[in-house]
Design a protein around this motif. Structure first.
Motif, PDB file in Angstrom:
ATOM      1  N   SER A 107      -4.709 -12.629  -9.294  1.00 33.59           N
ATOM      2  CA  SER A 107      -3.289 -12.621  -8.929  1.00 33.59           C
ATOM      3  C   SER A 107      -2.925 -11.639  -7.824  1.00 33.59           C
ATOM      4  O   SER A 107      -1.881 -11.003  -7.873  1.00 33.59           O
ATOM      5  CB  SER A 107      -2.468 -12.307 -10.180  1.00 33.59           C
ATOM      6  OG  SER A 107      -2.999 -11.152 -10.849  1.00 33.59           O
ATOM      7  N   VAL A 108      -3.762 -11.525  -6.815  1.00 29.82           N
ATOM      8  CA  VAL A 108      -3.457 -10.604  -5.710  1.00 29.82           C
ATOM      9  C   VAL A 108      -2.552 -11.325  -4.709  1.00 29.82           C
ATOM     10  O   VAL A 108      -2.921 -12.368  -4.164  1.00 29.82           O
ATOM     11  CB  VAL A 108      -4.748 -10.113  -5.029  1.00 29.82           C
ATOM     12  CG1 VAL A 108      -4.408  -9.144  -3.911  1.00 29.82           C
ATOM     13  CG2 VAL A 108      -5.662  -9.444  -6.058  1.00 29.82           C
ATOM     14  N   ASP A 109      -1.371 -10.774  -4.494  1.00 36.30           N
ATOM     15  CA  ASP A 109      -0.396 -11.444  -3.630  1.00 36.30           C
ATOM     16  C   ASP A 109       0.397 -10.483  -2.740  1.00 36.30           C
ATOM     17  O   ASP A 109       1.389 -10.880  -2.134  1.00 36.30           O
ATOM     18  CB  ASP A 109       0.578 -12.288  -4.467  1.00 36.30           C
ATOM     19  CG  ASP A 109       1.363 -11.466  -5.480  1.00 36.30           C
ATOM     20  OD1 ASP A 109       1.167 -10.228  -5.546  1.00 36.30           O
ATOM     21  OD2 ASP A 109       2.184 -12.057  -6.217  1.00 36.30           O
ATOM     22  N   ARG A 110      -0.064  -9.210  -2.666  1.00 38.30           N
ATOM     23  CA  ARG A 110       0.652  -8.231  -1.851  1.00 38.30           C
ATOM     24  C   ARG A 110      -0.352  -7.283  -1.217  1.00 38.30           C
ATOM     25  O   ARG A 110      -1.338  -6.896  -1.857  1.00 38.30           O
ATOM     26  CB  ARG A 110       1.643  -7.413  -2.695  1.00 38.30           C
ATOM     27  CG  ARG A 110       2.611  -8.254  -3.475  1.00 38.30           C
ATOM     28  CD  ARG A 110       3.615  -7.442  -4.273  1.00 38.30           C
ATOM     29  NE  ARG A 110       3.081  -6.411  -5.129  1.00 38.30           N
ATOM     30  CZ  ARG A 110       2.477  -6.615  -6.300  1.00 38.30           C
ATOM     31  NH1 ARG A 110       2.290  -7.849  -6.732  1.00 38.30           N
ATOM     32  NH2 ARG A 110       2.058  -5.598  -7.033  1.00 38.30           N
ATOM     33  N   ALA A 111      -0.064  -6.880   0.014  1.00 36.17           N
ATOM     34  CA  ALA A 111      -0.951  -5.957   0.709  1.00 36.17           C
ATOM     35  C   ALA A 111      -1.052  -4.631  -0.033  1.00 36.17           C
ATOM     36  O   ALA A 111      -2.136  -4.044  -0.147  1.00 36.17           O
ATOM     37  CB  ALA A 111      -0.450  -5.729   2.139  1.00 36.17           C
ATOM     38  N   ARG A 112       0.065  -4.155  -0.549  1.00 35.65           N
ATOM     39  CA  ARG A 112       0.068  -2.877  -1.264  1.00 35.65           C
ATOM     40  C   ARG A 112      -0.815  -2.943  -2.505  1.00 35.65           C
ATOM     41  O   ARG A 112      -1.530  -1.995  -2.832  1.00 35.65           O
ATOM     42  CB  ARG A 112       1.502  -2.502  -1.632  1.00 35.65           C
ATOM     43  CG  ARG A 112       1.656  -1.124  -2.253  1.00 35.65           C
ATOM     44  CD  ARG A 112       3.107  -0.673  -2.207  1.00 35.65           C
ATOM     45  NE  ARG A 112       3.282   0.559  -2.968  1.00 35.65           N
ATOM     46  CZ  ARG A 112       3.805   0.629  -4.187  1.00 35.65           C
ATOM     47  NH1 ARG A 112       4.221  -0.481  -4.789  1.00 35.65           N
ATOM     48  NH2 ARG A 112       3.936   1.778  -4.809  1.00 35.65           N
ATOM     49  N   LEU A 113      -0.774  -4.065  -3.201  1.00 41.94           N
ATOM     50  CA  LEU A 113      -1.603  -4.229  -4.386  1.00 41.94           C
ATOM     51  C   LEU A 113      -3.080  -4.270  -4.005  1.00 41.94           C
ATOM     52  O   LEU A 113      -3.913  -3.618  -4.645  1.00 41.94           O
ATOM     53  CB  LEU A 113      -1.217  -5.510  -5.125  1.00 41.94           C
ATOM     54  CG  LEU A 113      -2.083  -5.888  -6.334  1.00 41.94           C
ATOM     55  CD1 LEU A 113      -2.069  -4.787  -7.377  1.00 41.94           C
ATOM     56  CD2 LEU A 113      -1.612  -7.212  -6.935  1.00 41.94           C
ATOM     57  N   ALA A 114      -3.418  -5.000  -2.957  1.00 38.12           N
ATOM     58  CA  ALA A 114      -4.814  -5.069  -2.515  1.00 38.12           C
ATOM     59  C   ALA A 114      -5.327  -3.682  -2.146  1.00 38.12           C
ATOM     60  O   ALA A 114      -6.452  -3.309  -2.502  1.00 38.12           O
ATOM     61  CB  ALA A 114      -4.938  -6.015  -1.325  1.00 38.12           C
ATOM     62  N   GLY A 115      -4.490  -2.906  -1.465  1.00 38.63           N
ATOM     63  CA  GLY A 115      -4.895  -1.555  -1.088  1.00 38.63           C
ATOM     64  C   GLY A 115      -5.144  -0.676  -2.293  1.00 38.63           C
ATOM     65  O   GLY A 115      -6.141   0.072  -2.339  1.00 38.63           O
ATOM     66  N   ALA A 116      -4.244  -0.755  -3.289  1.00 38.10           N
ATOM     67  CA  ALA A 116      -4.401   0.054  -4.505  1.00 38.10           C
ATOM     68  C   ALA A 116      -5.658  -0.345  -5.265  1.00 38.10           C
ATOM     69  O   ALA A 116      -6.411   0.513  -5.752  1.00 38.10           O
ATOM     70  CB  ALA A 116      -3.166  -0.102  -5.393  1.00 38.10           C
ATOM     71  N   LEU A 117      -5.911  -1.628  -5.366  1.00 38.43           N
ATOM     72  CA  LEU A 117      -7.105  -2.098  -6.072  1.00 38.43           C
ATOM     73  C   LEU A 117      -8.371  -1.638  -5.354  1.00 38.43           C
ATOM     74  O   LEU A 117      -9.339  -1.207  -5.993  1.00 38.43           O
ATOM     75  CB  LEU A 117      -7.093  -3.621  -6.178  1.00 38.43           C
ATOM     76  CG  LEU A 117      -6.022  -4.225  -7.092  1.00 38.43           C
ATOM     77  CD1 LEU A 117      -5.960  -5.740  -6.903  1.00 38.43           C
ATOM     78  CD2 LEU A 117      -6.284  -3.884  -8.554  1.00 38.43           C
ATOM     79  N   GLY A 118      -8.357  -1.710  -4.036  1.00 33.88           N
ATOM     80  CA  GLY A 118      -9.527  -1.279  -3.279  1.00 33.88           C
ATOM     81  C   GLY A 118      -9.811   0.204  -3.454  1.00 33.88           C
ATOM     82  O   GLY A 118     -10.963   0.597  -3.670  1.00 33.88           O
ATOM     83  N   THR A 129     -13.994  -8.730  -7.522  1.00 33.10           N
ATOM     84  CA  THR A 129     -13.649  -9.986  -6.854  1.00 33.10           C
ATOM     85  C   THR A 129     -12.161 -10.259  -7.010  1.00 33.10           C
ATOM     86  O   THR A 129     -11.623 -10.182  -8.124  1.00 33.10           O
ATOM     87  CB  THR A 129     -14.455 -11.150  -7.452  1.00 33.10           C
ATOM     88  OG1 THR A 129     -15.850 -10.919  -7.206  1.00 33.10           O
ATOM     89  CG2 THR A 129     -14.054 -12.474  -6.828  1.00 33.10           C
ATOM     90  N   CYS A 130     -11.497 -10.578  -5.908  1.00 32.28           N
ATOM     91  CA  CYS A 130     -10.062 -10.852  -5.940  1.00 32.28           C
ATOM     92  C   CYS A 130      -9.775 -12.248  -5.388  1.00 32.28           C
ATOM     93  O   CYS A 130     -10.372 -12.672  -4.403  1.00 32.28           O
ATOM     94  CB  CYS A 130      -9.310  -9.819  -5.102  1.00 32.28           C
ATOM     95  SG  CYS A 130      -9.318  -8.153  -5.802  1.00 32.28           S
ATOM     96  N   LEU A 131      -8.843 -12.931  -6.041  1.00 31.27           N
ATOM     97  CA  LEU A 131      -8.361 -14.222  -5.567  1.00 31.27           C
ATOM     98  C   LEU A 131      -6.952 -14.038  -5.023  1.00 31.27           C
ATOM     99  O   LEU A 131      -6.168 -13.244  -5.564  1.00 31.27           O
ATOM    100  CB  LEU A 131      -8.338 -15.248  -6.698  1.00 31.27           C
ATOM    101  CG  LEU A 131      -9.603 -15.388  -7.552  1.00 31.27           C
ATOM    102  CD1 LEU A 131      -9.413 -16.508  -8.580  1.00 31.27           C
ATOM    103  CD2 LEU A 131     -10.826 -15.643  -6.689  1.00 31.27           C
ATOM    104  N   VAL A 132      -6.613 -14.771  -3.988  1.00 36.10           N
ATOM    105  CA  VAL A 132      -5.245 -14.760  -3.482  1.00 36.10           C
ATOM    106  C   VAL A 132      -4.431 -15.747  -4.299  1.00 36.10           C
ATOM    107  O   VAL A 132      -4.770 -16.942  -4.349  1.00 36.10           O
ATOM    108  CB  VAL A 132      -5.186 -15.159  -1.995  1.00 36.10           C
ATOM    109  CG1 VAL A 132      -3.730 -15.111  -1.511  1.00 36.10           C
ATOM    110  CG2 VAL A 132      -6.055 -14.240  -1.150  1.00 36.10           C
TER     111      VAL A 132
END
Length: 236
Positions: A107-118, A129-132
């Motif tokens: 459920s990755v749908d925001r740049a901020r979330l992707a950055g935090a997860l990374g 592994t992340c899905l958009v």
């Protein structure tokens, strides 16, 4: 029909057999191999004991949508050979916790979330592994990026240390035609794979529409109710 001698394992085994029959039938009609579709058992609101039963019946992929419940259940079942999927909407302040147990985040749908997860994945020494998640309707409460923003979000995930781009996920619009929705997701996946050939996951379909999802190329179906029964309301 349940009787006094029916055990929880019997119930789940019977439900799993029926779900497997449905998946196999859908694969046959679509001209696909059964091995090409992964069944992700959604165990939200159900206890770790049900996860253990599912594991004993051969399930290897388990999904949750609330971090507090998922973290506790993953810890309880840490001895089992499972791949944990996080399938719900996710706030950035839960990134550290989710990264500690989730192998796949749908459920990755925001740049901020992707950055935090990374960042949290790097700290934990993991590669997640992340899905958009793609929005196939106009309901902001269900999450997802508009289809036009899929390439940019995919590029961002692929370029984030600690993350691996897996593919796409979507939920069919409420009251809409699932065939139309999943056909659109299939098109988007095809476009994405031109840019990112390894982003082959298409997470689509649940208990009520898994056949339609498989017909349109779903590689992962997320099934809860058909496996474990109608859920009780979540109580904090």
């Amino acid at each position: 029909m349940k009787n006094a001698n029916t055990t929880r394992r019997d119930e789940i085994a019977a439900s799993l057999a029926e779900v497997e029959r449905r998946i196999a039938g859908a694969c046959e009609r679509a001209g696909r191999a059964r091995r090409d579709v992964t069944l992700v058992a959604i165990t939200k609101t159900y206890p770790g004991s049900d996860v253990r039963i599912l594991a004993g019946l051969g399930i290897r992929d388990v999904g949750e949508n609330r971090d507090q419940e998922a973290a506790a259940k993953a810890a309880e079942c840490a001895d089992l050979p499972l791949t944990w999927h996080f399938v719900g909407q996710l706030q950035t302040n839960k990134a550290r916790s989710v990264v500690s147990y989730a192998d796949v985040i749908h459920s990755v749908d925001r740049a901020r979330l992707a950055g935090a997860l990374g960042r949290e994945a790097v700290k934990a020494g993991r590669r997640v592994t992340c899905l958009v998640q793609v929005a196939l309707d106009d309901d902001p409460g269900r999450g997802g990026v508009p289809p036009a923003e899929l390439p940019a979000m995919a590029d961002l995930i692929a370029g984030t240390e600690g993350l691996a781009l897996g593919g796409v996920m979507a939920v069919a619009p409420l009251g809409g035609d699932p065939n139309r929705a999943f056909a659109r997701l299939s098109e988007l996946s095809s476009v994405l794979r031109v840019i990112h050939p390894d982003a082959s996951v298409v997470s689509a379909g649940m208990s009520g529409d898994l056949a339609e999802a498989i017909a349109h190329g779903a590689t992962h179906v997320r099934v809860g109710t058909a496996l474990l029964g109608r859920r009780k309301p979540f109580v904090r």
